[in-house]
Design an enzyme around this catalytic site. Sequence first.
Site, PDB file in Angstrom:
ATOM      1  CD  GLU A  70      41.051  39.358  37.723  1.00 18.48           C
ATOM      2  OE1 GLU A  70      40.528  40.427  37.371  1.00 18.48           O
ATOM      3  OE2 GLU A  70      42.080  38.909  37.224  1.00 18.48           O
ATOM      4  CE1 TYR A 102      30.631  35.588  42.072  1.00 20.16           C
ATOM      5  CE2 TYR A 102      32.347  36.813  43.191  1.00 20.16           C
ATOM      6  CZ  TYR A 102      31.326  36.764  42.271  1.00 20.16           C
ATOM      7  OH  TYR A 102      31.003  37.868  41.547  1.00 20.16           O
TER       8      TYR A 102
END
Length: 159
Positions: free
Chosen positions: A110, A122
């Site tokens: 998250e 990411y």
Amino acid sequence: MSSTLSPAPLLIPLQPEWLDRVVAVEAAAYTHPWTPGNFRDALASGYQAQMLVQGDRLLGYYVAMQVLDEVHLLNIAVAPDAQGQGCARLLLETLDHWSRLQSAKWLWLEVRASNTRARAIYERHGYRQVGERKRYYPVHHGERETAIIMSMPLYGPEP
């Protein structure tokens, strides 16, 4: 004329004697950092925690938890003066490798919706947004921010 070479960066398990440096990097990297107790609890729980060090300098670290065939990245940070040098990529690759050794099929994390730099890292690494948690992260004065849920499959051999 002599030149001094810096030692090569090493990945080593996060160790309690490094907690002051870990907490300092955490405070420099995040507006709502983990506490020393959060890190001690993670170590006591046996979570996978690795540090990237160069001599006595902490470049970065991550903490992850395995649940069945999934690994959840709980925390990752790179010291501000080491950012932009590939440390995050190396930490993520190390997590990928460890997760595969544990027979994990998925990696999860998250990230704050406002953390566009981390989200881009990411995504370049192979994570994709799969959901959101509205009003998940504290911001200030009772306000809260959306968490972006990201996942990456670990099927097959390492790339």
